[in-house]
Structures are given as structure tokens and as C-alpha cells.
Design a protein around this motif. Structure first.
Motif, PDB file in Angstrom:
ATOM      1  N   ASP A  54       0.756  -1.232   0.141  1.00 18.33           N
ATOM      2  CA  ASP A  54      -0.013  -0.036  -0.044  1.00 18.33           C
ATOM      3  C   ASP A  54       0.860   1.417  -0.034  1.00 18.33           C
ATOM      4  N   PRO A  55       1.338   1.796  -1.082  1.00 17.26           N
ATOM      5  CA  PRO A  55       2.045   2.959  -1.238  1.00 17.26           C
ATOM      6  C   PRO A  55       1.628   4.242  -0.467  1.00 17.26           C
ATOM      7  N   ASP A  56       0.144   4.268   0.096  1.00 21.95           N
ATOM      8  CA  ASP A  56      -0.247   5.171   0.839  1.00 21.95           C
ATOM      9  C   ASP A  56       0.231   5.220   2.265  1.00 21.95           C
ATOM     10  N   LEU A  57       0.701   3.996   2.616  1.00 18.54           N
ATOM     11  CA  LEU A  57       1.132   3.632   4.101  1.00 18.54           C
ATOM     12  C   LEU A  57       2.602   3.778   3.997  1.00 18.54           C
ATOM     13  N   ALA A  58       3.193   4.065   2.927  1.00 21.15           N
ATOM     14  CA  ALA A  58       4.752   3.826   2.897  1.00 21.15           C
ATOM     15  C   ALA A  58       5.376   4.862   3.919  1.00 21.15           C
ATOM     16  N   THR A  59       5.169   6.318   3.951  1.00 19.62           N
ATOM     17  CA  THR A  59       5.993   7.014   4.837  1.00 19.62           C
ATOM     18  C   THR A  59       5.441   6.684   6.250  1.00 19.62           C
ATOM     19  N   ALA A  60       4.235   6.169   6.584  1.00 18.14           N
ATOM     20  CA  ALA A  60       3.819   5.927   7.851  1.00 18.14           C
ATOM     21  C   ALA A  60       4.728   4.722   8.448  1.00 18.14           C
ATOM     22  N   LEU A  61       4.658   3.722   7.518  1.00 20.44           N
ATOM     23  CA  LEU A  61       5.450   2.497   7.948  1.00 20.44           C
ATOM     24  C   LEU A  61       6.749   2.764   8.097  1.00 20.44           C
ATOM     25  N   VAL A  62       7.678   3.405   7.122  1.00 18.22           N
ATOM     26  CA  VAL A  62       9.064   3.828   7.369  1.00 18.22           C
ATOM     27  C   VAL A  62       9.275   4.534   8.483  1.00 18.22           C
ATOM     28  N   ALA A  63       8.330   5.564   8.962  1.00 21.10           N
ATOM     29  CA  ALA A  63       8.528   6.195  10.102  1.00 21.10           C
ATOM     30  C   ALA A  63       8.655   5.515  11.462  1.00 21.10           C
ATOM     31  N   ARG A  64       8.244   4.025  11.404  1.00 23.44           N
ATOM     32  CA  ARG A  64       8.200   3.000  12.629  1.00 23.44           C
ATOM     33  C   ARG A  64       9.507   2.305  12.529  1.00 23.44           C
ATOM     34  N   LEU A  65      10.128   2.059  11.174  1.00 17.99           N
ATOM     35  CA  LEU A  65      11.115   1.206  10.852  1.00 17.99           C
ATOM     36  C   LEU A  65      12.696   1.610  11.168  1.00 17.99           C
ATOM     37  N   ASP A  66      13.299   0.708  11.643  1.00 19.81           N
ATOM     38  CA  ASP A  66      14.873   0.883  11.762  1.00 19.81           C
ATOM     39  C   ASP A  66      15.836   0.576  10.507  1.00 19.81           C
ATOM     40  N   GLY A  67      15.150  -0.125   9.518  1.00 19.17           N
ATOM     41  CA  GLY A  67      15.455  -0.698   8.248  1.00 19.17           C
ATOM     42  C   GLY A  67      14.702  -1.340   7.435  1.00 19.17           C
ATOM     43  N   LEU A  68      15.083  -1.335   6.339  1.00 15.52           N
ATOM     44  CA  LEU A  68      14.327  -1.933   5.120  1.00 15.52           C
ATOM     45  C   LEU A  68      14.865  -2.958   4.272  1.00 15.52           C
ATOM     46  N   VAL A  69      14.387  -4.217   4.027  1.00 20.62           N
ATOM     47  CA  VAL A  69      15.005  -5.075   3.092  1.00 20.62           C
ATOM     48  C   VAL A  69      13.995  -5.193   1.956  1.00 20.62           C
ATOM     49  N   VAL A  70      14.220  -5.061   0.752  1.00 13.54           N
ATOM     50  CA  VAL A  70      13.261  -4.928  -0.350  1.00 13.54           C
ATOM     51  C   VAL A  70      13.753  -6.350  -1.328  1.00 13.54           C
ATOM     52  N   VAL A 105      10.968   2.518  -0.597  1.00 11.14           N
ATOM     53  CA  VAL A 105      12.475   2.861  -0.817  1.00 11.14           C
ATOM     54  C   VAL A 105      12.691   4.308  -0.731  1.00 11.14           C
ATOM     55  N   HIS A 106      11.693   5.041  -1.420  1.00  8.16           N
ATOM     56  CA  HIS A 106      12.012   6.747  -1.372  1.00  8.16           C
ATOM     57  C   HIS A 106      11.782   7.226   0.166  1.00  8.16           C
ATOM     58  N   ALA A 107      10.737   6.501   0.653  1.00 11.92           N
ATOM     59  CA  ALA A 107      10.668   6.926   2.120  1.00 11.92           C
ATOM     60  C   ALA A 107      11.868   6.475   3.073  1.00 11.92           C
ATOM     61  N   ALA A 108      12.405   5.404   2.913  1.00 15.81           N
ATOM     62  CA  ALA A 108      13.772   5.008   3.436  1.00 15.81           C
ATOM     63  C   ALA A 108      14.747   6.161   3.321  1.00 15.81           C
ATOM     64  N   LEU A 109      15.163   6.149   2.046  1.00 21.76           N
ATOM     65  CA  LEU A 109      15.942   7.103   1.886  1.00 21.76           C
ATOM     66  C   LEU A 109      16.085   8.243   2.116  1.00 21.76           C
ATOM     67  N   ALA A 110      14.685   9.000   2.275  1.00 20.49           N
ATOM     68  CA  ALA A 110      14.653  10.387   2.715  1.00 20.49           C
ATOM     69  C   ALA A 110      14.738  10.272   4.171  1.00 20.49           C
ATOM     70  N   ARG A 111      14.447   9.316   5.060  1.00 19.44           N
ATOM     71  CA  ARG A 111      14.399   9.232   6.475  1.00 19.44           C
ATOM     72  C   ARG A 111      16.196   8.901   6.918  1.00 19.44           C
ATOM     73  N   GLY A 112      16.811   8.233   6.004  1.00 24.19           N
ATOM     74  CA  GLY A 112      18.070   7.946   6.262  1.00 24.19           C
ATOM     75  C   GLY A 112      18.385   6.566   6.828  1.00 24.19           C
ATOM     76  N   ILE A 113      17.286   5.783   6.762  1.00 19.84           N
ATOM     77  CA  ILE A 113      17.376   4.221   7.595  1.00 19.84           C
ATOM     78  C   ILE A 113      18.040   3.445   6.612  1.00 19.84           C
ATOM     79  N   PRO A 114      18.679   2.385   7.092  1.00 23.20           N
ATOM     80  CA  PRO A 114      19.412   1.288   6.253  1.00 23.20           C
ATOM     81  C   PRO A 114      18.337   0.764   5.239  1.00 23.20           C
ATOM     82  N   VAL A 115      19.026   0.456   3.917  1.00 28.92           N
ATOM     83  CA  VAL A 115      17.970  -0.384   2.883  1.00 28.92           C
ATOM     84  C   VAL A 115      19.174  -1.192   2.387  1.00 28.92           C
TER      85      VAL A 115
END
Length: 246
Positions: A54-70, A105-115
Motif C-alpha cells: 500500500d504505497p499510501d502507507l509507505a511514509t507511516a510504515l517507514v517512520a516506525r522502521l529502523d531498516g528496510l529489506v526489499v 524505498v523513497h521514504a527510507a532513503l529520505a529518512r536515512g534508514i538502512p536499505v
């Protein structure tokens, strides 16, 4: 091990429902992920959590994450995302998944969390960094290795050469790694990223973004833990995510 377990978001694959009367997981659309993605993250000290498409939730999800694996999957990045006019006959896409992963990915890069991008996740990362893809390796590399290896995926298919001085080289502490291989596309141009590993036939096997705390894409599947370098890659992700979560 540090008691703090950083929260690592893991992207899912999506599958279509099975037809009436045909075997399959469900007669309704469903998500899928291989267990070893989650297992490797947990073993290396992370807390894995699955992410819906759900791309509409991406920013809210990434705000709670410490890292992202695609993660990877048996599909391709739509060629129009990197400016290709034609689509190779072998290309298969999953637009809803790609749209959601792009937003994450855009949200993770903007927030500066590991990807960490794996296989198709690396290809998407390369495109989002302004790069392009080889749509079908045999067409561009006539003497290519069998990048869709015939032997089981939990065995190495070939080696990769790690570029000295890169973050990947510092993480794994080696100049060569045995890897598995399950892809017909590859990064052609890494855009803002830099190439940090190649196969013997010249195919790009890893990229990274130097000015980011941790942003690496690998073409192989390190969640299988074929080499010590695979685990070190995940440990590096978790260590960087701990810094994000402090």
C-alpha cells in the motif's frame, strides 16, 4: 549481542488466486515470502516485520522502521520506469508491488534508514537511484554465465569480485564471494549508486550509495547464508539499523 532488536521491514511478494478446482494456497490474492528472509534477519539480531503493498502507507510504515529489506521475486521492474521504449518478451511485471516498494524505498532513503535490496530489490534500487537495467542478460552478454543457475539455490552458482574500498568490501572483508544466482536481468547503469561487485562475465552483482548510512543492493540471495559474507551483510544492516533506532 546488543539486546536492542531493530525493527526491519521486509517487502512481500504477491500471488494471484488459484482457479476453482486447481491446487494452490488460496482462491483469493495472497502475499508470500520465503521463510529464510525472516530467519536470517532474526538470527542476526533484527526484528523482521512484513510490509503490505500500500504505497499510501509507505511514509507511516517507514517512520516506525529502523531498516528496510526489499526482497526478490519472479518478476521484473517495468521498463518505462527507467526510460526504456521497448519491453523484452521475457519481462513480467507486478505493478502494484513495484508501486508500493518504490514508495517504501523513497521514504527510507529520505529518512536515512538502512536499505538492503536483494536480487529484484537491487534492480529496483538501481532504477530509483537513476540507473537503467539490462532487460535480458543473454542478449547483452553473449558469453554470460548461467545467472539462472541450474543447481539448487542454496548452493553457489559462481563467484563475484568485490570492489576494494567499498562499504561492501569493508563489511565482508573479502575480495571474492561465492554466491547463488537466480535472475535474467541486471543493473546496466547504477545512476547515483556505485558498482561494488561484478561477476566474471562482467554482469553487475552489487551496488551501493556512498553518501547514505547503509544502502546496498546485491544481485544474489544472501538470506541463504551460502558464505560468511552473506551473514556479515545482514549483520551490517542490523548494526546500522541499531544506530537508526537509538
Amino acid at each position: 549481542m546488543n539486546a536492542h532488536r531493530p525493527l526491519i521491514g521486509v517487502t512481500l511478494d504477491s500471488e494471484q488466486p488459484s482457479a476453482d478446482g486447481q491446487p494452490g494456497y488460496s482462491r483469493f490474492p495472497w502475499y508470500a515470502i520465503r521463510q529464510n528472509y525472516m530467519d536470517m534477519i532474526a538470527e542476526c539480531g533484527g526484528l523482521p516485520v512484513a510490509l503490505a503493498h500500500d504505497p499510501d502507507l509507505a511514509t507511516a510504515l517507514v517512520a516506525r522502521l529502523d531498516g528496510l529489506v526489499v526482497t526478490g521475486g519472479a518478476f521484473d521492474v517495468p521498463p518505462d520506469l527507467y526510460g526504456a521504449m521497448d519491453q523484452h518478451a521475457t519481462v513480467q511485471t507486478k505493478p502494484r508491488r513495484t508501486l508500493a516498494e518504490t514508495a517504501l524505498v523513497h521514504a527510507a532513503l529520505a529518512r536515512g534508514i538502512p536499505v538492503l535490496g536483494i536480487c529484484g530489490g537491487m534492480q529496483l534500487l538501481g532504477v530509483l537511484l537513476g540507473g537503467t537495467l539490462v532487460q535480458h542478460i543473454p542478449d547483452t552478454y553473449p558469453a554470460a554465465l548461467p545467472h539462472e543457475q541450474p543447481n539448487p539455490r542454496n548452493q553457489p552458482g559462481h563467484d563475484v569480485a568485490i570492489v576494494a574500498g567499498t562499504r561492501l568490501a569493508r563489511l565482508v572483508g573479502q575480495d571474492r564471494l561465492p554466491v547463488n544466482s537466480a535472475h535474467h536481468q541486471a543493473v546496466a547503469d547504477a545512476g547515483r549508486g556505485v558498482i561494488c561487485a561484478t561477476a566474471p562475465d562482467g554482469v553487475v552483482e552489487a551496488i551501493e550509495l556512498p553518501d547514505h548510512p547503509f544502502c546496498i543492493g546485491v544481485q544474489w540471495h544472501p538470506e541463504f547464508g551460502i558464505s560468511t559474507g552473506d551473514r556479515l551483510l545482514f549483520e551490517g544492516l542490523i548494526d546500522a539499523a541499531r544506530q537508526t533506532g537509538t
